[in-house]
Design an enzyme around this catalytic site. Structure first.
Site, mmCIF file in Angstrom:
data_model
loop_
_atom_site.group_PDB
_atom_site.id
_atom_site.type_symbol
_atom_site.label_atom_id
_atom_site.label_comp_id
_atom_site.label_asym_id
_atom_site.label_seq_id
_atom_site.Cartn_x
_atom_site.Cartn_y
_atom_site.Cartn_z
ATOM 1 C CE1 TYR A 45 45.882 43.391 36.513
ATOM 2 C CE2 TYR A 45 45.462 45.666 37.112
ATOM 3 C CZ TYR A 45 45.527 44.683 36.154
ATOM 4 O OH TYR A 45 45.238 44.985 34.854
ATOM 5 C CE LYS A 97 41.954 45.003 37.101
ATOM 6 N NZ LYS A 97 42.306 45.369 35.741
ATOM 7 C CD GLU A 118 39.196 42.492 27.821
ATOM 8 O OE1 GLU A 118 38.608 43.200 28.652
ATOM 9 O OE2 GLU A 118 39.829 41.472 28.137
ATOM 10 C CG LEU A 141 38.635 42.419 33.814
ATOM 11 C CD1 LEU A 141 39.182 41.285 34.680
ATOM 12 C CD2 LEU A 141 39.404 43.695 34.077
HETATM 13 N N1 PDD Z 1 42.343 47.957 33.449
HETATM 14 N N2 PDD Z 1 39.751 45.009 30.238
HETATM 15 C C1 PDD Z 1 41.035 44.960 30.599
HETATM 16 C C2 PDD Z 1 41.948 44.011 29.886
HETATM 17 C C3 PDD Z 1 41.506 45.783 31.643
HETATM 18 O O1 PDD Z 1 42.799 45.720 32.027
HETATM 19 C C4 PDD Z 1 40.604 46.672 32.288
HETATM 20 C C5 PDD Z 1 41.038 47.541 33.425
HETATM 21 C C6 PDD Z 1 39.267 46.700 31.849
HETATM 22 C C7 PDD Z 1 38.233 47.583 32.491
HETATM 23 O O2 PDD Z 1 37.909 47.123 33.787
HETATM 24 P P1 PDD Z 1 37.451 48.142 34.933
HETATM 25 O O3 PDD Z 1 36.270 48.863 34.394
HETATM 26 O O4 PDD Z 1 37.116 47.266 36.072
HETATM 27 O O5 PDD Z 1 38.602 49.079 35.188
HETATM 28 C C8 PDD Z 1 38.877 45.846 30.842
HETATM 29 C C9 PDD Z 1 42.857 48.623 34.608
HETATM 30 C C10 PDD Z 1 42.275 49.956 34.863
HETATM 31 C C11 PDD Z 1 44.382 48.641 34.550
HETATM 32 O O6 PDD Z 1 44.937 47.609 34.217
HETATM 33 O O7 PDD Z 1 44.999 49.648 34.877
#
Ligand code: PDD
Length: 285
Positions: A33, A147, A180, A205
């Site tokens: 996703y 992801k 993270e 990620l």
């Molecule tokens: N989450 N690390 C993890 C485990 C994440 O699920 C996310 C993002 C990030 C940050 O990635 P980005 O900057 O590309 O949003 C880091 C999204 C927003 C979610 O699951 O809703």
């Protein structure tokens, strides 16, 4: 509420939108996703999100559901049909529908769902006051760069954070390294004002916000290091913060109840947030 969703070729009322019970996403979490922020009706960093979607699909050997050009049209349509100004678009693509079997079927058509969610601009309060995080063991698999929609450790971690009155939980591996957050990337500012975040390897990620904030920090002339840091180092840090698509840049003012720096959002974090907000206002396709 946003009311129209795209599901496998059709725009449907959200209440009527459904996928098959034999979708491998439903049965095996065999899918990936993206979450993309929409600012004034425009998706922020859409190109980068679609590139990461491709990387995730490719890592799992799922074929692309459509070209980037076509997917951009669908994302635009979902925004338009929902009259979305601020909020996010969610894209999910799975290996498709097949009789339940652990073996990967050949020739299934990937499923594609695109939906939107209306949200107000992030609460300025959390940016001004900063947030608390807790630490938890990182119990995830060894391909956190994908992801994947398999998010059980993340949701359990986020729940623990909420129960501990914290905004997020920072995950810690067997070497005491913070990888993270459960939905965010983790950052600290070292003694010399240097910006530090975990390398973008299989343990995290590679956040799009992380990529952009790294570039903005370099533009600002800050030294940026992609290197692991321990819980002890994070507690001693001058500042800390998290980044994600839906939260932008959020100062972290305590870790497991220990104050970070002065226990208030610091100047480097504030300046990066300001730059990121300007980036969001500028970007959009
Ligand atoms: N989450 N690390 C993890 C485990 C994440 O699920 C996310 C993002 C990030 C940050 O990635 P980005 O900057 O590309 O949003 C880091 C999204 C927003 C979610 O699951 O809703």
């Amino acid at each position: 509420m946003a009311r129209v969703a795209y599901v496998n070729g059709r725009y449907l009322m959200r209440d009527m939108a459904a996928v098959s019970i034999e979708d491998r996403g439903y049965q095996f979490a065999d899918g990936v996703y993206e979450v993309i922020w929409v600012q004034q009706g425009r998706p922020v960093d859409l190109g980068r999100h679609l590139d990461r979607l491709d990387d995730s699909l490719q890592s799992l050997g799922i074929s692309r559901p459509m070209s980037h050009a076509a997917l951009k049209v669908v994302v635009g349509e979902v925004i338009r049909r929902n009259l979305l100004r601020n909020g996010h678009v969610y894209i999910q693509s799975t290996r498709g529908v097949s009789r339940r079997d652990h073996l990967i079927p050949e020739g299934t058509l990937p499923s594609l769902v695109v939906m939107a969610s209306r949200e107000s601009q992030r609460d300025a309060h959390i940016q001004e006051q900063g947030v608390a995080v807790i630490t938890i063991p990182d119990i995830r698999w060894k391909r956190c760069d994908i992801k994947s929609i398999a998010l059980l450790p993340n949701i359990i971690g986020k729940q623990k954070a909420s129960q501990g009155n914290a905004f997020d939980a920072w995950q810690v591996n067997g070497h005491d390294i913070i990888t993270e957050g459960t939905t965010t990337n983790a950052w600290i500012i070292g003694a010399k004002g240097e910006v530090i975040t975990h390398p973008a390897n299989h343990s995290i990620l590679s956040g799009i916000t992380r990529q952009v904030v790294m570039e903005l920090a370099m533009e600002e002339g800050l030294s940026v290091y992609e290197r692991p840091f321990t819980v002890a180092e994070a507690r001693r840090a001058k500042e800390a913060f998290i980044t994600s698509t839906t939260n932008y840049v959020v100062p972290v003012v305590s870790i497991d109840g220990h104050k970070v720096g002065a226990g208030r959002p610091g100047p480097v974090t504030k300046s990066l947030l300001k730059r990121y907000l300007a980036h969001m206002a500028r970007d959009g396709e």
